[in-house]
Design an enzyme around this catalytic site. Structure first.
Site, PDB file in Angstrom:
ATOM      1  N   ILE A  51     -31.477 -36.605  43.697  1.00 32.88           N
ATOM      2  CA  ILE A  51     -30.872 -35.971  42.510  1.00 32.88           C
ATOM      3  C   ILE A  51     -30.435 -34.527  42.791  1.00 32.88           C
ATOM      4  O   ILE A  51     -29.725 -33.936  41.991  1.00 32.88           O
ATOM      5  CB  ILE A  51     -31.811 -35.975  41.266  1.00 32.88           C
ATOM      6  CG1 ILE A  51     -33.204 -35.430  41.600  1.00 32.88           C
ATOM      7  CG2 ILE A  51     -31.860 -37.357  40.655  1.00 32.88           C
ATOM      8  CD1 ILE A  51     -34.060 -35.214  40.361  1.00 32.88           C
ATOM      9  N   ASN A  91     -38.701 -30.053  42.822  1.00 31.72           N
ATOM     10  CA  ASN A  91     -38.224 -31.410  42.499  1.00 31.72           C
ATOM     11  C   ASN A  91     -38.212 -31.667  40.992  1.00 31.72           C
ATOM     12  O   ASN A  91     -37.221 -32.140  40.437  1.00 31.72           O
ATOM     13  CB  ASN A  91     -39.090 -32.466  43.192  1.00 31.72           C
ATOM     14  CG  ASN A  91     -38.514 -33.861  42.983  1.00 31.72           C
ATOM     15  OD1 ASN A  91     -37.373 -34.128  43.352  1.00 31.72           O
ATOM     16  ND2 ASN A  91     -39.270 -34.736  42.345  1.00 31.72           N
ATOM     17  N   TYR A 140     -48.110 -29.451  37.676  1.00 25.62           N
ATOM     18  CA  TYR A 140     -47.459 -30.707  37.277  1.00 25.62           C
ATOM     19  C   TYR A 140     -47.132 -30.676  35.778  1.00 25.62           C
ATOM     20  O   TYR A 140     -45.993 -30.923  35.366  1.00 25.62           O
ATOM     21  CB  TYR A 140     -48.368 -31.900  37.611  1.00 25.62           C
ATOM     22  CG  TYR A 140     -47.893 -33.197  37.009  1.00 25.62           C
ATOM     23  CD1 TYR A 140     -46.701 -33.775  37.441  1.00 25.62           C
ATOM     24  CD2 TYR A 140     -48.612 -33.839  36.003  1.00 25.62           C
ATOM     25  CE1 TYR A 140     -46.244 -34.958  36.878  1.00 25.62           C
ATOM     26  CE2 TYR A 140     -48.172 -35.013  35.446  1.00 25.62           C
ATOM     27  CZ  TYR A 140     -46.983 -35.576  35.885  1.00 25.62           C
ATOM     28  OH  TYR A 140     -46.532 -36.739  35.319  1.00 25.62           O
ATOM     29  N   LYS A 144     -43.303 -30.393  33.802  1.00 24.60           N
ATOM     30  CA  LYS A 144     -42.783 -31.339  32.805  1.00 24.60           C
ATOM     31  C   LYS A 144     -42.471 -30.629  31.482  1.00 24.60           C
ATOM     32  O   LYS A 144     -41.485 -30.929  30.810  1.00 24.60           O
ATOM     33  CB  LYS A 144     -43.801 -32.460  32.577  1.00 24.60           C
ATOM     34  CG  LYS A 144     -43.966 -33.390  33.765  1.00 24.60           C
ATOM     35  CD  LYS A 144     -42.750 -34.291  33.902  1.00 24.60           C
ATOM     36  CE  LYS A 144     -42.902 -35.288  35.029  1.00 24.60           C
ATOM     37  NZ  LYS A 144     -41.848 -36.303  35.035  1.00 24.60           N
ATOM     38  N   ASN A 169     -51.896 -42.881  30.171  1.00 21.32           N
ATOM     39  CA  ASN A 169     -52.120 -43.480  31.496  1.00 21.32           C
ATOM     40  C   ASN A 169     -51.341 -44.775  31.677  1.00 21.32           C
ATOM     41  O   ASN A 169     -51.774 -45.827  31.211  1.00 21.32           O
ATOM     42  CB  ASN A 169     -53.613 -43.690  31.727  1.00 21.32           C
ATOM     43  CG  ASN A 169     -54.325 -42.374  31.966  1.00 21.32           C
ATOM     44  OD1 ASN A 169     -54.335 -41.504  31.092  1.00 21.32           O
ATOM     45  ND2 ASN A 169     -54.871 -42.197  33.141  1.00 21.32           N
TER      46      ASN A 169
HETATM   47  N1  UFG Z   1     -61.024 -41.558  38.547  1.00 21.88           N
HETATM   48  C1  UFG Z   1     -62.241 -41.880  39.114  1.00 21.88           C
HETATM   49  N2  UFG Z   1     -62.243 -42.386  40.374  1.00 21.88           N
HETATM   50  C2  UFG Z   1     -61.111 -42.572  41.106  1.00 21.88           C
HETATM   51  C3  UFG Z   1     -59.864 -42.246  40.501  1.00 21.88           C
HETATM   52  C4  UFG Z   1     -59.862 -41.737  39.224  1.00 21.88           C
HETATM   53  O1  UFG Z   1     -63.296 -41.716  38.509  1.00 21.88           O
HETATM   54  O2  UFG Z   1     -61.193 -43.010  42.259  1.00 21.88           O
HETATM   55  C5  UFG Z   1     -61.029 -41.039  37.178  1.00 21.88           C
HETATM   56  C6  UFG Z   1     -60.312 -39.712  37.030  1.00 21.88           C
HETATM   57  O3  UFG Z   1     -61.145 -38.655  37.398  1.00 21.88           O
HETATM   58  C7  UFG Z   1     -59.928 -39.747  35.565  1.00 21.88           C
HETATM   59  C8  UFG Z   1     -59.690 -41.240  35.293  1.00 21.88           C
HETATM   60  O4  UFG Z   1     -60.351 -41.933  36.356  1.00 21.88           O
HETATM   61  O5  UFG Z   1     -60.997 -39.322  34.781  1.00 21.88           O
HETATM   62  C9  UFG Z   1     -58.225 -41.624  35.315  1.00 21.88           C
HETATM   63  O6  UFG Z   1     -57.669 -41.096  36.515  1.00 21.88           O
HETATM   64  P1  UFG Z   1     -56.201 -41.431  37.021  1.00 21.88           P
HETATM   65  O7  UFG Z   1     -56.010 -40.669  38.298  1.00 21.88           O
HETATM   66  O8  UFG Z   1     -56.006 -42.906  37.042  1.00 21.88           O
HETATM   67  O9  UFG Z   1     -55.279 -40.876  35.874  1.00 21.88           O
HETATM   68  P2  UFG Z   1     -55.227 -39.409  35.238  1.00 21.88           P
HETATM   69  O10 UFG Z   1     -55.775 -39.537  33.860  1.00 21.88           O
HETATM   70  O11 UFG Z   1     -55.824 -38.381  36.102  1.00 21.88           O
HETATM   71  O12 UFG Z   1     -53.673 -39.124  35.319  1.00 21.88           O
HETATM   72  C10 UFG Z   1     -52.756 -39.616  34.426  1.00 21.88           C
HETATM   73  C11 UFG Z   1     -51.404 -39.678  35.122  1.00 21.88           C
HETATM   74  C12 UFG Z   1     -50.965 -38.309  35.542  1.00 21.88           C
HETATM   75  C13 UFG Z   1     -50.975 -37.398  34.338  1.00 21.88           C
HETATM   76  C14 UFG Z   1     -52.318 -37.427  33.670  1.00 21.88           C
HETATM   77  C15 UFG Z   1     -52.306 -36.628  32.413  1.00 21.88           C
HETATM   78  O13 UFG Z   1     -51.475 -40.510  36.252  1.00 21.88           O
HETATM   79  O14 UFG Z   1     -49.673 -38.368  36.094  1.00 21.88           O
HETATM   80  O15 UFG Z   1     -52.689 -38.745  33.333  1.00 21.88           O
HETATM   81  O16 UFG Z   1     -53.445 -35.833  32.365  1.00 21.88           O
HETATM   82  F1  UFG Z   1     -50.710 -36.129  34.697  1.00 21.88           F
END
Ligand code: UFG
Length: 326
Positions: A51, A91, A140, A144, A169
């Site tokens: 882009i 980006n 991040y 946004k 999520n």
């Molecule tokens: N988690 C674990 N173990 C892992 C991976 C994740 O316990 O191996 C936990 C994280 O700490 C969090 C929850 O699972 O508490 C969800 O984690 P994710 O990484 O799946 O998703 P997030 O909530 O961190 O992130 C999502 C989006 C991001 C966005 C965010 C908004 O993927 O892009 O929500 O806060 F920024």
């Protein structure tokens, strides 16, 4: 409609391309394949490119009469954004502006933007509605939010209309089993849990069990990828029909703790696997749950796959398939 899907080779973009095609729309995917896969683009035309490439955009917009653009070509890892803010602002903000400038130059007026719950930062209350203050706590989320602001200004100055959808999520996979989540490295909870269930990983670690929640683990609002995509389609239809610029929060309004999710995953997969307790991960709010009533009321959005069991089942079917060749 003729739609340009930027980032259409990625997880969310590839599902969107399929939904647009199934709804009878003409789709072109533009993706630089930095995090996407060409073979995930199963429908429409594929153009490899960035882009930030003004001449490529100029040619694409000159050759095609797009009704709208959907933008999925952002970097998405919170932790990485803290380490490499320049990469995120370049980006997610600067390059997005190149895309928006091309739209303005070519008179394309409808833009659907993937925003995030991370624009809210540490929530003051849940479920989080659109009136909640936006105070991101990482680059991040800031990147946004900056684009949300650019979009308001571009509407005011140039009449470019947009719908920003703040994902909670995103999870699950194509109910047909054709598409799914393929992040390398994978950092998201659901695919990692399912990799533990399939044996691709030895275990799953819970990042912190001392949060202020009933079982001490973080609560999240998981939304099925197809429900997320259907909101994009409604957003585009809203804009093409002359609708105003909007920003909506998008989740199911149902919060599940990590422990609850793991229990449901064990039931859905019929597999037991090792769960370890680890330290907190930096920047994780205890509870993120969306109030999506505005999206439902104004655009008529209705989640079809709201249950976490269905989300996990579709993701599990994909994991079983993907683990054979991924
Ligand atoms: N988690 C674990 N173990 C892992 C991976 C994740 O316990 O191996 C936990 C994280 O700490 C969090 C929850 O699972 O508490 C969800 O984690 P994710 O990484 O799946 O998703 P997030 O909530 O961190 O992130 C999502 C989006 C991001 C966005 C965010 C908004 O993927 O892009 O929500 O806060 F920024």
């Amino acid at each position: 409609m003729k739609v340009l899907v930027v980032g259409g080779a990625g997880y969310i973009g590839s599902h969107m391309v399929k939904m647009l095609n199934k709804a009878g729309h003409d789709v072109i995917t533009l993706d630089n394949l930095s995090n996407g896969y060409k073979d995930a683009v199963k429908y429409g035309e594929f153009v490899e490119g960035d882009i930030a490439d003004e001449s490529l955009l100029d040619k694409l917009f000159s050759d095609n009469n797009f009704d709208g653009v959907m933008h999925f070509a952002s970097y998405i890892q919170v932790g990485e954004s803290v380490e490499k803010p320049s990469m995120y602002y370049r980006n997610n903000v600067s390059n997005t502006q190149v895309l928006l400038d091309a739209m303005v130059d070519h008179g394309v007026k409808s833009f659907i933007f993937s925003s995030t719950a991370a624009t809210f930062g540490e929530p003051d209350y849940t479920p989080i509605d659109e009136a909640h203050s936006q105070k991101p706590i990482n680059p991040y989320g800031h990147s946004k939010l900056m684009v949300e602001q650019i979009l308001r200004d571009f509407d005011h100055a140039y009449g470019l209309k947009s719908v920003s959808l703040r994902y909670f999520n995103a999870a699950g996979a194509d109910p047909d089993g054709e598409l799914g989540e393929r992040h390398i490295p994978e950092t998201h909870l659901i695919p990692l849990v399912l990799q533990a269930a399939s044996g691709r990983r030895d275990n799953i670690t819970i990042f912190g069990a001392d949060y202020d929640t009933p079982d001490g683990t973080c609560i999240r609002d998981y939304i099925h990828i197809n429900d997320l995509c259907s909101a994009h389609l409604l957003g585009l239809e809203h804009l093409v029909a002359g609708g105003e610029t909007k920003a909506y929060n998008m989740g199911n309004g149902l919060g599940y703790s990590i422990k609850e999710l793991i229990d449901i995953a064990k039931e859905v997969t019929g597999k037991d696997f090792t769960v370890l307790m680890g330290e907190r991960r930096d920047g994780d709010p205890a509870r993120l749950v969306a109030d999506s009533s505005l999206l439902q009321k104004e655009l008529g959005w209705k989640p079809e796959f709201a249950g976490l069991d269905v989300i996990l089942r579709h993701a599990w079917e994909w994991e079983l398939k993907y683990s054979e060749w991924g």
